[in-house]
Design an enzyme around this catalytic site. Sequence first.
Site, PDB file in Angstrom:
ATOM      1  CG  HIS A 244      -7.515  -5.535   6.194  1.00 18.15           C
ATOM      2  ND1 HIS A 244      -8.754  -5.084   6.577  1.00 18.15           N
ATOM      3  CD2 HIS A 244      -6.844  -4.439   5.760  1.00 18.15           C
ATOM      4  CE1 HIS A 244      -8.826  -3.784   6.369  1.00 18.15           C
ATOM      5  NE2 HIS A 244      -7.689  -3.370   5.885  1.00 18.15           N
ATOM      6  NE  ARG A 308      -5.254  -2.241   8.111  1.00 14.00           N
ATOM      7  CZ  ARG A 308      -4.728  -1.949   6.940  1.00 14.00           C
ATOM      8  NH1 ARG A 308      -3.729  -2.656   6.468  1.00 14.00           N
ATOM      9  NH2 ARG A 308      -5.203  -0.956   6.225  1.00 14.00           N
ATOM     10  CG  HIS A 379      -4.455  -6.674   3.779  1.00 15.61           C
ATOM     11  ND1 HIS A 379      -5.094  -6.368   2.613  1.00 15.61           N
ATOM     12  CD2 HIS A 379      -3.917  -5.514   4.212  1.00 15.61           C
ATOM     13  CE1 HIS A 379      -4.959  -5.075   2.346  1.00 15.61           C
ATOM     14  NE2 HIS A 379      -4.225  -4.539   3.300  1.00 15.61           N
ATOM     15  CG  LEU A 419      -0.496   2.918  -0.421  1.00 14.70           C
ATOM     16  CD1 LEU A 419      -1.694   3.718  -0.914  1.00 14.70           C
ATOM     17  CD2 LEU A 419      -0.049   1.936  -1.506  1.00 14.70           C
TER      18      LEU A 419
HETATM   19  C1  FAD Z   1      -6.564  -4.880  -1.534  1.00 16.03           C
HETATM   20  C2  FAD Z   1      -5.457  -4.092  -0.910  1.00 16.03           C
HETATM   21  C3  FAD Z   1      -5.662  -2.776  -0.528  1.00 16.03           C
HETATM   22  C4  FAD Z   1      -4.634  -2.044   0.050  1.00 16.03           C
HETATM   23  N1  FAD Z   1      -4.864  -0.752   0.428  1.00 16.03           N
HETATM   24  C5  FAD Z   1      -3.862  -0.032   0.978  1.00 16.03           C
HETATM   25  C6  FAD Z   1      -4.059   1.319   1.350  1.00 16.03           C
HETATM   26  O1  FAD Z   1      -5.136   1.874   1.199  1.00 16.03           O
HETATM   27  N2  FAD Z   1      -3.024   1.991   1.890  1.00 16.03           N
HETATM   28  C7  FAD Z   1      -1.796   1.423   2.073  1.00 16.03           C
HETATM   29  O2  FAD Z   1      -0.891   2.095   2.553  1.00 16.03           O
HETATM   30  N3  FAD Z   1      -1.577   0.139   1.701  1.00 16.03           N
HETATM   31  C8  FAD Z   1      -2.568  -0.591   1.159  1.00 16.03           C
HETATM   32  N4  FAD Z   1      -2.345  -1.890   0.796  1.00 16.03           N
HETATM   33  C9  FAD Z   1      -0.971  -2.430   0.827  1.00 16.03           C
HETATM   34  C10 FAD Z   1      -0.194  -1.902  -0.388  1.00 16.03           C
HETATM   35  O3  FAD Z   1      -1.039  -1.842  -1.509  1.00 16.03           O
HETATM   36  C11 FAD Z   1       1.003  -2.765  -0.741  1.00 16.03           C
HETATM   37  O4  FAD Z   1       1.750  -3.050   0.407  1.00 16.03           O
HETATM   38  C12 FAD Z   1       1.907  -2.040  -1.719  1.00 16.03           C
HETATM   39  O5  FAD Z   1       1.171  -1.536  -2.809  1.00 16.03           O
HETATM   40  C13 FAD Z   1       3.030  -2.922  -2.202  1.00 16.03           C
HETATM   41  O6  FAD Z   1       3.758  -2.210  -3.167  1.00 16.03           O
HETATM   42  P1  FAD Z   1       5.109  -2.786  -3.730  1.00 16.03           P
HETATM   43  O7  FAD Z   1       5.617  -1.807  -4.740  1.00 16.03           O
HETATM   44  O8  FAD Z   1       6.018  -3.137  -2.613  1.00 16.03           O
HETATM   45  O9  FAD Z   1       4.714  -4.164  -4.435  1.00 16.03           O
HETATM   46  P2  FAD Z   1       3.645  -4.518  -5.602  1.00 16.03           P
HETATM   47  O10 FAD Z   1       2.713  -3.419  -5.902  1.00 16.03           O
HETATM   48  O11 FAD Z   1       3.091  -5.844  -5.235  1.00 16.03           O
HETATM   49  O12 FAD Z   1       4.544  -4.659  -6.873  1.00 16.03           O
HETATM   50  C14 FAD Z   1       5.359  -5.782  -7.058  1.00 16.03           C
HETATM   51  C15 FAD Z   1       6.022  -5.643  -8.416  1.00 16.03           C
HETATM   52  O13 FAD Z   1       7.033  -6.613  -8.511  1.00 16.03           O
HETATM   53  C16 FAD Z   1       6.893  -7.364  -9.707  1.00 16.03           C
HETATM   54  N5  FAD Z   1       7.427  -8.691  -9.405  1.00 16.03           N
HETATM   55  C17 FAD Z   1       7.228  -9.450  -8.301  1.00 16.03           C
HETATM   56  N6  FAD Z   1       7.978 -10.564  -8.359  1.00 16.03           N
HETATM   57  C18 FAD Z   1       8.670 -10.490  -9.511  1.00 16.03           C
HETATM   58  C19 FAD Z   1       9.609 -11.335 -10.141  1.00 16.03           C
HETATM   59  N7  FAD Z   1      10.018 -12.476  -9.581  1.00 16.03           N
HETATM   60  N8  FAD Z   1      10.089 -10.955 -11.337  1.00 16.03           N
HETATM   61  C20 FAD Z   1       9.707  -9.800 -11.935  1.00 16.03           C
HETATM   62  N9  FAD Z   1       8.812  -8.958 -11.370  1.00 16.03           N
HETATM   63  C21 FAD Z   1       8.319  -9.302 -10.182  1.00 16.03           C
HETATM   64  C22 FAD Z   1       5.422  -7.317 -10.046  1.00 16.03           C
HETATM   65  O14 FAD Z   1       5.231  -7.513 -11.421  1.00 16.03           O
HETATM   66  C23 FAD Z   1       5.096  -5.876  -9.605  1.00 16.03           C
HETATM   67  O15 FAD Z   1       5.469  -4.987 -10.637  1.00 16.03           O
HETATM   68  C24 FAD Z   1      -3.377  -2.638   0.248  1.00 16.03           C
HETATM   69  C25 FAD Z   1      -3.170  -3.966  -0.124  1.00 16.03           C
HETATM   70  C26 FAD Z   1      -4.209  -4.694  -0.667  1.00 16.03           C
HETATM   71  C27 FAD Z   1      -3.991  -6.137  -0.954  1.00 16.03           C
END
Ligand code: FAD
Length: 615
Positions: A244, A308, A379, A419
């Site tokens: 990023h 990006r 990122h 998201l």
């Molecule tokens: C700082 C930052 C800002 C961002 N801003 C944006 C934005 O503005 N817009 C956008 O679209 N995207 C954004 N992104 C990207 C986006 O936030 C992520 O890609 C997205 O939130 C990932 O969601 P997820 O549900 O896939 O995983 P996560 O939110 O990472 O959730 C993972 C879950 O899995 C659980 N977990 C993982 N491994 C295990 C395991 N082995 N056993 C049990 N539980 C486990 C964790 O506890 C958690 O509950 C951003 C990312 C970052 C780093």
Amino acid sequence: MKLVNPANRRKHKVIIVGAGLAGASAAATLGQQGYHVQCFSYHDSPRRAHSIAAQGGINAAKNYRYDGDSIQRLFYDTVKGGDFRSREANVYRLAQISLNIIDQCAAQGVPFAREYGGLLDTRSFGGVQVQRTFYARGQTGQQLLLGAYQALEEQIAAGNVVMHTRTEMLDVALVNGRARGIITRNLLTGAIESHAADVVVLATGGYSNVFFLSTNAMASNCTAIWRAHRRGALFANPCFTQIHPTCIPQSSDHQSKLTLMSESLRNDGRVWVPKDKNDKRGPNQIPENERDYYLERRYPSFGNLVPRDVASRASKEVCDEGRGVGPNGRGVYLDFGDAIRRMGVEQVREKYGNLFDIYEQITGEDAYKVPMRIYPAPHYTMGGLWVDYQLMSTLPGLFVGGEANFSDHGANRLGASALMQGLADGYFILSATIPNYLATTALERVDASHPAFSQTKADVVQRLESLLKIKGKRTPDSFHRELGTLMWNNCGMSRSEKSLREALSRIPALRDEFWHDLCLVGTGEELNQSLEKANRISDFLELAELMCVDALDRKESCGCHFRVESQTPDGEAKRDDEHFSFASAWEWKGTGQAPVLQKEPLAFEQVHLTQRSYK
Ligand SMILES: Cc1cc2nc3c(=O)[nH]c(=O)nc-3n(C[C@H](O)[C@H](O)[C@H](O)COP(=O)(O)OP(=O)(O)OC[C@H]3O[C@@H](n4cnc5c(N)ncnc54)[C@H](O)[C@@H]3O)c2cc1C
């Protein structure tokens, strides 16, 4: 899609690992449909998932601005933004569903920003020329997660979902080749447990922390998807990792985390460096005609809002030329001077206030007065477990959602699309494809007493014991830091055959050292965060190798994967569609063994393949 009769739904157990946006939304929706859902997270609450960190916004082709947006345009922008390395059909579905997501979240009460007249407000993100990004100040992920969490809590209260917090999945249990459950470790007591189900969903986030320093939450890791990979799930495009462009530059070698400054800031902030590399004056002393607004100069159509990958590489180039700013020369300015003069400081504060606060707390500088300094950082990971159109991996019964799958973003994700994808997967896709799987598959009754579970459990216990037995001298973090630096230098923003071969020769040696010189304190039968960490790092040490193998195999440049050998005369990524128009899906063959590549050809029927240009 085939349906399951409401009376039969409660007979089916669904395990969902992950309670971030993808996992919580899937668990809430399947719970509401009447399935018996078990949801797992290593966090102490779903609200602490890494999704909470998302700042900038979420895309949807609502066209509320009447600025020419449409499903077709979001679809096209996403395929082009990903440098034509994603699956067309999935991206089109994502663009269609984007409309429903905003309605769903607004109905839940997510406080999206509104305009004076009360309509939902939008802003721009990189790689597009419309304003389709919905947002809640700089806390969009947090607000969306609270919406999903409320929906999840409702189903927990209704008895449809059982939530297992502080519980980490360490393996998938297979019965007759199908995923039928998981093995977990209770992070508070150390108890190793088996859980059986008809379907397992992994929504466990991305693996950017392989680089040690990244914008991800410190605990984000690859263990869930890596262990599934070791059990037979193909891993797709592991080398597609996003750097990023707007993060707070690293300030010291002791740092353990990097912080993102949302891409939304590029709506109003202008990126520049001094024209003269010997210019050591403070930013406010450098007159306008001695500044190089290099993104606006090189990419007049998209300016500061190029995607990006393009923005990150351009920053690296000016810093490599010696024109970088800040203590170590690894930084460029993101300047709000013009925006403040145009809109006034109050409006800038209204739009971005909390981001300016974060910046000030970390750097001690007031970005209303002095331009921010930013630099690219790891990122997001476009790679992940390979999934079909139904989001099922190559292990039958194992579904993957959110950042954990290889997703719809090809070789580069556009801002605000993660998201969108996570919630599309959770609220709308898995809740249709899982019932279809259950309705069309004859599943024998299986519970955790099945021998497959005891065997897998024994493997998990044995791996943890091996870690504890090493009794060496180096901390888990020291290995992680070394691996991260190696990956950043050799498989980071740019990669070459030479750098990748070097990484591939060093990673096995580092892994070997890890297994001989790791120092862990405590036991496995208690809260033991160094054991948790070491276990996760042991997986990063294997994944890193696969990333380099994949990067070496893909000799073209595309999106974030920049092979220095494959660039256009003006330094842009040069694709090779003739030889690399496929998704790479790798099969595990054992630690240190060469993985086997399977190719999914990418057929483009709706979009025309072009050389990506943002000029
Ligand atoms: C700082 C930052 C800002 C961002 N801003 C944006 C934005 O503005 N817009 C956008 O679209 N995207 C954004 N992104 C990207 C986006 O936030 C992520 O890609 C997205 O939130 C990932 O969601 P997820 O549900 O896939 O995983 P996560 O939110 O990472 O959730 C993972 C879950 O899995 C659980 N977990 C993982 N491994 C295990 C395991 N082995 N056993 C049990 N539980 C486990 C964790 O506890 C958690 O509950 C951003 C990312 C970052 C780093």
